[in-house]
Write a protein that holds these residues in place. Structure first.
Motif, PDB file in Angstrom:
ATOM      1  N   PHE A 143       3.905   7.170   2.982  1.00  0.00           N
ATOM      2  CA  PHE A 143       4.136   5.914   3.684  1.00  0.00           C
ATOM      3  C   PHE A 143       3.856   4.735   2.758  1.00  0.00           C
ATOM      4  O   PHE A 143       2.902   4.737   1.989  1.00  0.00           O
ATOM      5  CB  PHE A 143       3.216   5.794   4.901  1.00  0.00           C
ATOM      6  CG  PHE A 143       3.553   6.707   6.038  1.00  0.00           C
ATOM      7  CD1 PHE A 143       2.864   7.899   6.213  1.00  0.00           C
ATOM      8  CD2 PHE A 143       4.550   6.372   6.941  1.00  0.00           C
ATOM      9  CE1 PHE A 143       3.166   8.747   7.275  1.00  0.00           C
ATOM     10  CE2 PHE A 143       4.856   7.208   8.011  1.00  0.00           C
ATOM     11  CZ  PHE A 143       4.163   8.400   8.167  1.00  0.00           C
ATOM     12  N   TYR A 189      -2.984   0.498  -4.002  1.00  0.00           N
ATOM     13  CA  TYR A 189      -2.434  -0.712  -3.419  1.00  0.00           C
ATOM     14  C   TYR A 189      -2.324  -1.816  -4.458  1.00  0.00           C
ATOM     15  O   TYR A 189      -3.037  -1.829  -5.468  1.00  0.00           O
ATOM     16  CB  TYR A 189      -3.196  -1.164  -2.170  1.00  0.00           C
ATOM     17  CG  TYR A 189      -4.546  -1.814  -2.354  1.00  0.00           C
ATOM     18  CD1 TYR A 189      -5.696  -1.037  -2.344  1.00  0.00           C
ATOM     19  CD2 TYR A 189      -4.673  -3.194  -2.455  1.00  0.00           C
ATOM     20  CE1 TYR A 189      -6.947  -1.618  -2.457  1.00  0.00           C
ATOM     21  CE2 TYR A 189      -5.919  -3.788  -2.568  1.00  0.00           C
ATOM     22  CZ  TYR A 189      -7.065  -2.989  -2.553  1.00  0.00           C
ATOM     23  OH  TYR A 189      -8.306  -3.570  -2.666  1.00  0.00           O
ATOM     24  N   ASP A 233      -6.293  -1.064  -6.791  1.00  0.00           N
ATOM     25  CA  ASP A 233      -7.125   0.119  -6.601  1.00  0.00           C
ATOM     26  C   ASP A 233      -6.226   1.346  -6.608  1.00  0.00           C
ATOM     27  O   ASP A 233      -5.409   1.511  -5.709  1.00  0.00           O
ATOM     28  CB  ASP A 233      -7.876   0.009  -5.273  1.00  0.00           C
ATOM     29  CG  ASP A 233      -8.868   1.151  -5.055  1.00  0.00           C
ATOM     30  OD1 ASP A 233      -9.762   0.987  -4.221  1.00  0.00           O
ATOM     31  OD2 ASP A 233      -8.736   2.217  -5.709  1.00  0.00           O
ATOM     32  N   LEU A 291      -5.171   6.676   1.441  1.00  0.00           N
ATOM     33  CA  LEU A 291      -4.611   5.688   0.542  1.00  0.00           C
ATOM     34  C   LEU A 291      -4.457   6.266  -0.858  1.00  0.00           C
ATOM     35  O   LEU A 291      -5.363   6.912  -1.381  1.00  0.00           O
ATOM     36  CB  LEU A 291      -5.520   4.471   0.469  1.00  0.00           C
ATOM     37  CG  LEU A 291      -5.054   3.373  -0.486  1.00  0.00           C
ATOM     38  CD1 LEU A 291      -3.942   2.559   0.164  1.00  0.00           C
ATOM     39  CD2 LEU A 291      -6.210   2.478  -0.885  1.00  0.00           C
ATOM     40  N   PHE A 293       0.841  -1.190   0.000  1.00  0.00           N
ATOM     41  CA  PHE A 293       0.000   0.000   0.000  1.00  0.00           C
ATOM     42  C   PHE A 293       0.882   1.248   0.000  1.00  0.00           C
ATOM     43  O   PHE A 293       1.926   1.284   0.658  1.00  0.00           O
ATOM     44  CB  PHE A 293      -0.869   0.045   1.260  1.00  0.00           C
ATOM     45  CG  PHE A 293      -1.693  -1.196   1.509  1.00  0.00           C
ATOM     46  CD1 PHE A 293      -1.133  -2.307   2.126  1.00  0.00           C
ATOM     47  CD2 PHE A 293      -3.026  -1.237   1.136  1.00  0.00           C
ATOM     48  CE1 PHE A 293      -1.888  -3.451   2.357  1.00  0.00           C
ATOM     49  CE2 PHE A 293      -3.789  -2.369   1.369  1.00  0.00           C
ATOM     50  CZ  PHE A 293      -3.224  -3.480   1.979  1.00  0.00           C
ATOM     51  N   SER A 321      -7.634   4.452  -7.099  1.00  0.00           N
ATOM     52  CA  SER A 321      -8.599   5.556  -7.076  1.00  0.00           C
ATOM     53  C   SER A 321      -8.139   6.730  -6.219  1.00  0.00           C
ATOM     54  O   SER A 321      -8.641   7.834  -6.357  1.00  0.00           O
ATOM     55  CB  SER A 321      -9.969   5.065  -6.581  1.00  0.00           C
ATOM     56  OG  SER A 321      -9.862   4.527  -5.275  1.00  0.00           O
ATOM     57  N   GLY A 322      -7.174   6.484  -5.358  1.00  0.00           N
ATOM     58  CA  GLY A 322      -6.669   7.560  -4.512  1.00  0.00           C
ATOM     59  C   GLY A 322      -5.530   8.350  -5.129  1.00  0.00           C
ATOM     60  O   GLY A 322      -5.105   9.368  -4.570  1.00  0.00           O
ATOM     61  N   TYR A 372       0.399   5.242   1.064  1.00  0.00           N
ATOM     62  CA  TYR A 372      -0.449   6.244   1.704  1.00  0.00           C
ATOM     63  C   TYR A 372       0.284   7.579   1.690  1.00  0.00           C
ATOM     64  O   TYR A 372       1.515   7.639   1.608  1.00  0.00           O
ATOM     65  CB  TYR A 372      -0.731   5.879   3.168  1.00  0.00           C
ATOM     66  CG  TYR A 372      -1.588   4.654   3.392  1.00  0.00           C
ATOM     67  CD1 TYR A 372      -1.017   3.388   3.449  1.00  0.00           C
ATOM     68  CD2 TYR A 372      -2.963   4.771   3.579  1.00  0.00           C
ATOM     69  CE1 TYR A 372      -1.804   2.256   3.687  1.00  0.00           C
ATOM     70  CE2 TYR A 372      -3.757   3.661   3.807  1.00  0.00           C
ATOM     71  CZ  TYR A 372      -3.168   2.406   3.865  1.00  0.00           C
ATOM     72  OH  TYR A 372      -3.951   1.299   4.096  1.00  0.00           O
ATOM     73  N   LEU A 384      -4.216  11.090   6.691  1.00  0.00           N
ATOM     74  CA  LEU A 384      -3.646   9.900   6.057  1.00  0.00           C
ATOM     75  C   LEU A 384      -4.652   9.318   5.078  1.00  0.00           C
ATOM     76  O   LEU A 384      -5.781   9.003   5.457  1.00  0.00           O
ATOM     77  CB  LEU A 384      -3.312   8.843   7.105  1.00  0.00           C
ATOM     78  CG  LEU A 384      -1.953   8.970   7.766  1.00  0.00           C
ATOM     79  CD1 LEU A 384      -1.979   8.384   9.153  1.00  0.00           C
ATOM     80  CD2 LEU A 384      -0.899   8.277   6.905  1.00  0.00           C
ATOM     81  N   GLN A 396       0.303  11.439   3.825  1.00  0.00           N
ATOM     82  CA  GLN A 396      -0.174  12.183   4.981  1.00  0.00           C
ATOM     83  C   GLN A 396       0.096  13.665   4.789  1.00  0.00           C
ATOM     84  O   GLN A 396       1.236  14.084   4.593  1.00  0.00           O
ATOM     85  CB  GLN A 396       0.502  11.707   6.278  1.00  0.00           C
ATOM     86  CG  GLN A 396      -0.046  12.375   7.522  1.00  0.00           C
ATOM     87  CD  GLN A 396       0.575  11.844   8.789  1.00  0.00           C
ATOM     88  OE1 GLN A 396       1.725  11.420   8.808  1.00  0.00           O
ATOM     89  NE2 GLN A 396      -0.192  11.849   9.888  1.00  0.00           N
TER      90      GLN A 396
END
Lengths: 114, 111
Positions: free
Chosen positions: A91, A48, A56, A45, A33, A58-59, A35, A43, A37
């Motif tokens: 992260f 991943y 996914d 996503l 994953f 989408s973030g 992420y 935080l 911040q």
């Protein structure tokens, strides 16, 4: 095990430059994953992978961001071109391929885009 | 998507005091984790606790999945407990293996 490894730990760059962040997951983990911040959004996503395949994304904020996982032990997150609003801590985390499993986080990369 | 609310947002304690941090979530979960983010920014796993109760030294956590909340207890707090505590959940019905984080509780333990 050394845990999730990220590099670099700190990165300062100028707007417009390409930035590449790197991650080595825990050996044997099938999920990875990314992420981010920030003060404004907390935080969240970005993307991943499962068994090196993106599941996914989408973030991912926009086309300037891309992520790859060429093998089970390495992933990159690239920003091209970088912008000041990309400044954040990024992260990487990994977990085993089971439904109920802990995600283990790396130390993060603190990115500053001037 | 699943919503995660943490309270209180800020907490100041004297060393030796006890505290309870709360996490409410809006749907059934596969995964619930508590993290401590230390002043250096590292996210440290405290508990994996989608249900039940666990204890680790001065820290313990309880998740009541049917009522959609989790509590983190810190007893005899120390200055090294300072930092931000995050609750993060993975929703059961989304099929999405990703943690949704709350906004955190910022804890300051004063000597």
């Amino acid at each position: 095990d050394a845990g999730v490894i990220q590099s670099p730990r700190h990165e300062v760059t100028e707007m417009g430059q390409e930035v590449t962040l790197r991650c080595k997951p825990i050996s044997g983990h099938d999920y990875l994953f990314w992420y981010r911040q920030t003060m404004m959004r907390g935080l969240e996503l970005l993307i991943y992978f499962n068994n090196n395949v993106p599941i996914d994304d989408s973030g991912m904020p926009e086309d300037r961001f891309s992520a790859k996982m060429p093998n089970a032990s390495f992933s990159t997150l690239k920003i091209q071109p970088s912008e000041p609003r990309d400044s954040a801590v990024y992260f990487c985390a990994s977990s085993l391929d089971r439904t109920k499993e802990t995600q283990y986080f790396g130390p993060g990369t603190r990115l500053l885009v001037l | 998507g699943i919503q995660v609310e943490q309270s209180p947002p800020d907490l100041i304690l004297q060393e030796g005091a006890n505290s309870t941090l709360r996490c409410n979530f809006s749907d059934s979960v596969n995964n619930l984790q508590w993290f401590h983010q230390n002043p250096w920014g590292q996210l440290i796993n405290l508990f994996y606790i989608p249900s039940g109760t666990k204890q680790n030294g001065r820290l313990s956590a309880t998740t009541v999945a049917t009522e959609r909340y989790s509590l983190l207890y810190i007893s005899s707090s120390q200055t090294t407990d300072s930092g931000v505590y995050f609750c993060a959940v993975e929703g059961m019905d989304t099929g999405r293996r990703a943690l949704t984080f709350g906004s955190g509780t910022r804890l300051q333990v004063q000597p």
